[in-house]
Design a protein around this motif. Structure first.
Motif, PDB file in Angstrom:
ATOM      1  N   ASP A  47      63.647  42.927   1.457  1.00  0.00           N
ATOM      2  CA  ASP A  47      64.182  44.074   2.198  1.00  0.00           C
ATOM      3  C   ASP A  47      65.126  43.597   3.284  1.00  0.00           C
ATOM      4  OD1 ASP A  47      62.644  45.823   0.736  1.00  0.00           O
ATOM      5  OD2 ASP A  47      60.926  45.596   2.084  1.00  0.00           O
ATOM      6  N   GLY A  48      66.231  44.271   3.434  1.00  0.00           N
ATOM      7  CA  GLY A  48      67.168  43.903   4.486  1.00  0.00           C
ATOM      8  C   GLY A  48      67.011  44.805   5.692  1.00  0.00           C
ATOM      9  N   SER A  49      67.912  44.631   6.638  1.00  0.00           N
ATOM     10  CA  SER A  49      67.939  45.527   7.794  1.00  0.00           C
ATOM     11  C   SER A  49      69.353  45.524   8.364  1.00  0.00           C
ATOM     12  CB  SER A  49      66.930  45.071   8.859  1.00  0.00           C
ATOM     13  OG  SER A  49      67.584  44.461   9.923  1.00  0.00           O
ATOM     14  N   VAL A  50      69.641  46.560   9.113  1.00  0.00           N
ATOM     15  CA  VAL A  50      70.987  46.702   9.672  1.00  0.00           C
ATOM     16  C   VAL A  50      71.192  45.796  10.888  1.00  0.00           C
ATOM     17  CG1 VAL A  50      70.483  48.582  11.286  1.00  0.00           C
ATOM     18  CG2 VAL A  50      72.726  48.502  10.147  1.00  0.00           C
ATOM     19  N   SER A  51      70.130  45.034  11.266  1.00  0.00           N
ATOM     20  CA  SER A  51      70.218  44.297  12.533  1.00  0.00           C
ATOM     21  C   SER A  51      71.319  43.236  12.527  1.00  0.00           C
ATOM     22  CB  SER A  51      68.868  43.668  12.889  1.00  0.00           C
ATOM     23  OG  SER A  51      68.484  42.792  11.864  1.00  0.00           O
ATOM     24  N   ALA A  52      71.583  42.622  11.362  1.00  0.00           N
ATOM     25  CA  ALA A  52      72.653  41.603  11.318  1.00  0.00           C
ATOM     26  C   ALA A  52      73.998  42.268  11.635  1.00  0.00           C
ATOM     27  CB  ALA A  52      72.687  40.940   9.953  1.00  0.00           C
ATOM     28  N   ALA A  53      74.235  43.412  11.012  1.00  0.00           N
ATOM     29  CA  ALA A  53      75.485  44.133  11.266  1.00  0.00           C
ATOM     30  C   ALA A  53      75.547  44.593  12.718  1.00  0.00           C
ATOM     31  CB  ALA A  53      75.601  45.329  10.323  1.00  0.00           C
ATOM     32  N   GLN A  54      74.398  45.077  13.229  1.00  0.00           N
ATOM     33  CA  GLN A  54      74.387  45.606  14.602  1.00  0.00           C
ATOM     34  C   GLN A  54      74.693  44.508  15.616  1.00  0.00           C
ATOM     35  OE1 GLN A  54      74.043  49.034  15.326  1.00  0.00           O
ATOM     36  NE2 GLN A  54      74.893  48.213  17.231  1.00  0.00           N
ATOM     37  N   LYS A  55      74.224  43.284  15.336  1.00  0.00           N
ATOM     38  CA  LYS A  55      74.480  42.183  16.270  1.00  0.00           C
ATOM     39  C   LYS A  55      75.992  41.890  16.344  1.00  0.00           C
ATOM     40  CE  LYS A  55      73.433  37.448  17.526  1.00  0.00           C
ATOM     41  NZ  LYS A  55      74.848  37.225  17.808  1.00  0.00           N
ATOM     42  N   VAL A  56      76.648  41.892  15.194  1.00  0.00           N
ATOM     43  CA  VAL A  56      78.098  41.650  15.184  1.00  0.00           C
ATOM     44  C   VAL A  56      78.803  42.771  15.954  1.00  0.00           C
ATOM     45  CG1 VAL A  56      80.137  41.413  13.712  1.00  0.00           C
ATOM     46  CG2 VAL A  56      77.959  40.380  13.010  1.00  0.00           C
ATOM     47  N   VAL A  57      78.345  44.004  15.728  1.00  0.00           N
ATOM     48  CA  VAL A  57      78.937  45.149  16.433  1.00  0.00           C
ATOM     49  C   VAL A  57      78.742  44.999  17.949  1.00  0.00           C
ATOM     50  CG1 VAL A  57      78.665  47.633  16.850  1.00  0.00           C
ATOM     51  CG2 VAL A  57      78.782  46.743  14.506  1.00  0.00           C
ATOM     52  N   ASN A  58      77.528  44.628  18.355  1.00  0.00           N
ATOM     53  CA  ASN A  58      77.262  44.489  19.805  1.00  0.00           C
ATOM     54  C   ASN A  58      78.210  43.467  20.433  1.00  0.00           C
ATOM     55  OD1 ASN A  58      75.239  46.316  19.436  1.00  0.00           O
ATOM     56  ND2 ASN A  58      73.555  44.826  19.545  1.00  0.00           N
ATOM     57  N   ASP A  59      78.427  42.363  19.713  1.00  0.00           N
ATOM     58  CA  ASP A  59      79.325  41.322  20.246  1.00  0.00           C
ATOM     59  C   ASP A  59      80.755  41.850  20.357  1.00  0.00           C
ATOM     60  OD1 ASP A  59      77.162  39.680  20.284  1.00  0.00           O
ATOM     61  OD2 ASP A  59      77.773  38.445  18.573  1.00  0.00           O
ATOM     62  N   ILE A  60      81.190  42.600  19.343  1.00  0.00           N
ATOM     63  CA  ILE A  60      82.561  43.146  19.378  1.00  0.00           C
ATOM     64  C   ILE A  60      82.701  44.135  20.535  1.00  0.00           C
ATOM     65  CG2 ILE A  60      84.194  44.655  18.138  1.00  0.00           C
ATOM     66  CD1 ILE A  60      83.209  43.303  15.522  1.00  0.00           C
ATOM     67  N   LEU A  61      81.685  44.990  20.707  1.00  0.00           N
ATOM     68  CA  LEU A  61      81.729  45.961  21.812  1.00  0.00           C
ATOM     69  C   LEU A  61      81.756  45.248  23.159  1.00  0.00           C
ATOM     70  CD1 LEU A  61      79.122  48.620  20.522  1.00  0.00           C
ATOM     71  CD2 LEU A  61      81.624  48.752  20.392  1.00  0.00           C
ATOM     72  N   ALA A  62      80.973  44.164  23.248  1.00  0.00           N
ATOM     73  CA  ALA A  62      80.918  43.411  24.511  1.00  0.00           C
ATOM     74  C   ALA A  62      82.270  42.797  24.849  1.00  0.00           C
ATOM     75  CB  ALA A  62      79.851  42.320  24.433  1.00  0.00           C
ATOM     76  N   GLU A  63      83.043  42.508  23.816  1.00  0.00           N
ATOM     77  CA  GLU A  63      84.396  41.946  24.045  1.00  0.00           C
ATOM     78  C   GLU A  63      85.426  43.043  24.307  1.00  0.00           C
ATOM     79  OE1 GLU A  63      86.354  39.281  21.336  1.00  0.00           O
ATOM     80  OE2 GLU A  63      84.555  38.107  21.030  1.00  0.00           O
ATOM     81  N   GLY A  64      84.962  44.309  24.294  1.00  0.00           N
ATOM     82  CA  GLY A  64      85.890  45.419  24.539  1.00  0.00           C
ATOM     83  C   GLY A  64      86.512  45.989  23.284  1.00  0.00           C
ATOM     84  N   GLY A  65      86.000  45.563  22.110  1.00  0.00           N
ATOM     85  CA  GLY A  65      86.526  46.074  20.847  1.00  0.00           C
ATOM     86  C   GLY A  65      85.817  47.344  20.404  1.00  0.00           C
ATOM     87  N   ARG A  66      86.240  47.857  19.244  1.00  0.00           N
ATOM     88  CA  ARG A  66      85.623  49.074  18.701  1.00  0.00           C
ATOM     89  C   ARG A  66      84.985  48.741  17.360  1.00  0.00           C
ATOM     90  NH1 ARG A  66      89.030  54.097  18.215  1.00  0.00           N
ATOM     91  NH2 ARG A  66      90.610  52.736  17.313  1.00  0.00           N
ATOM     92  N   ALA A  67      83.700  49.087  17.194  1.00  0.00           N
ATOM     93  CA  ALA A  67      83.010  48.777  15.945  1.00  0.00           C
ATOM     94  C   ALA A  67      81.770  49.639  15.814  1.00  0.00           C
ATOM     95  CB  ALA A  67      82.610  47.309  15.914  1.00  0.00           C
TER      96      ALA A  67
END
Ligand code: NAI
Length: 292
Positions: A47-67
């Motif tokens: 079973d997978g989870s969205v957490s891997a994708a969410q971590k990448v998104v959090n990093d992009i948001l922290a850099e001021g990006g949109r994801a």
């Protein structure tokens, strides 16, 4: 000014590896990014989870990006439709799709099972279909240009030992790309093929690599600029082409024909053999293809 200002990009399998590097670079270049990943294991089990994708998104948001993150399975049409919905709900449009998600089940052919074949073909080939169809229809119905990158592999284009299921899927993606590039011309939809090469969890234990520190040039970050080029307007004149993008740099990979033996009359098998040098490429003409 970024190369992708104002664009919305969907990248599948972007919770790690190559897709993650594309997501980070595209966001830095101004794109709003849908980071899809179901967080699965390398062989697609469990079973997978969205957490891997969410971590990448959090990093992009922290850099001021949109994801925004999406955890759908690319290998069902419902999953593909929901990935598009995620893009439309968050950003109102889509301009770029990179079909990147993938798994591996390498074994010599006699040792593979029907389940291995089905899952590898399903995730790669059908997954590319399932994500492309909703985006294709949306672009066409809305009269919008777009760019789709489909991830093939030298394992499918040239063949590779122990990868019958994977090679078949990746070669199928090549044929799919060629057809859609032709159909897409009248809608302004570019469709490109990608044969990447990078040190990721998918390739870290290949013969010669296991246990070794990766060459920094072979990290996904060094493949991402080639893929950014492909999806940007810098490549606006190119469609239906496959680029090999790796630590070696960027190169086109092409299907070629020889002049051939063309007698213009009925011929025999013996005559084909007698004209073999016209039928086949000489080794010197195919130097750049890896010999396997
Ligand atoms: P990776 O294993 O690091 O990344 C693949 C990602 O796809 C993973 O995060 C995984 O969770 C995700 N994924 C798998 N099945 C999924 C599904 N059904 N729905 C949504 N997400 C799913 O592998 P890597 O190396 O980054 O590979 C990316 C692509 O590049 C793959 O298509 C692979 O076949 C291709 N490729 C990679 C090469 C390399 O040298 N790394 C060589 C040739 C092709």
């Amino acid at each position: 000014m970024g190369l992708l200002d104002g664009k919305v990009a969907i990248i599948t399998g972007a919770g790690g590896g190559l897709g993650e590097a594309y997501a980070r670079l595209f966001a830095r270049e101004g794109a709003a990014v849908v980071v899809n990943d179901l967080g699965g294991s390398r062989d697609g089990s469990g079973d997978g989870s969205v957490s891997a994708a969410q971590k990448v998104v959090n990093d992009i948001l922290a850099e001021g990006g949109r994801a925004v993150a999406n955890g759908d399975d690319v290998s069902t049409l419902a999953g593909g439709e929901n990935i598009l919905k995620t893009a439309l709900d968050a950003f109102g449009q889509v301009d770029i799709l990179v079909c990147n998600a993938g798994i591996l089940r390498d074994k010599t052919f006699a040792n593979t099972t029907e389940a291995d074949w089905d899952l590898v073909v399903k995730v790669h080939l059908k997954g590319t279909y399932c994500c492309t169809m909703p985006v294709w229809k949306w672009l066409k119905d809305n009269g919008r240009p777009g760019t789709i990158v489909m991830t093939s592999s030298t394992s499918g284009l040239y063949g590779n030992f122990g990868q019958s299921n994977y090679g078949a899927a990746k070669a199928g993606i090549y044929g799919f790309m060629r057809v859609l590039a032709i159909e897409g011309r009248k809608y302004g939809i570019r469709v490109m093929g990608l044969a990447p090469g990078a040190f990721t969890r998918m390739t870290s234990d290949l013969p010669g690599r296991a246990g070794r520190e990766p060459d920094p040039l072979s990290l996904p970050e060094n493949v991402a600029p080639g893929v950014l080029y492909m999806v940007s307007d810098l490549a606006a004149d190119h469609t239906g082409k496959v680029l090999g993008v790796s630590s070696r740099g960027v190169r086109e990979i092409k299907m070629l024909e020889t002049e051939g033996f063309q007698p213009g009359r009925p011929y025999t098998a013996q005559e084909v053999a007698e004209n073999a040098e016209k039928v086949f490429f000489a080794e010197s003409q195919t130097r750049t293809a890896p010999v396997r």
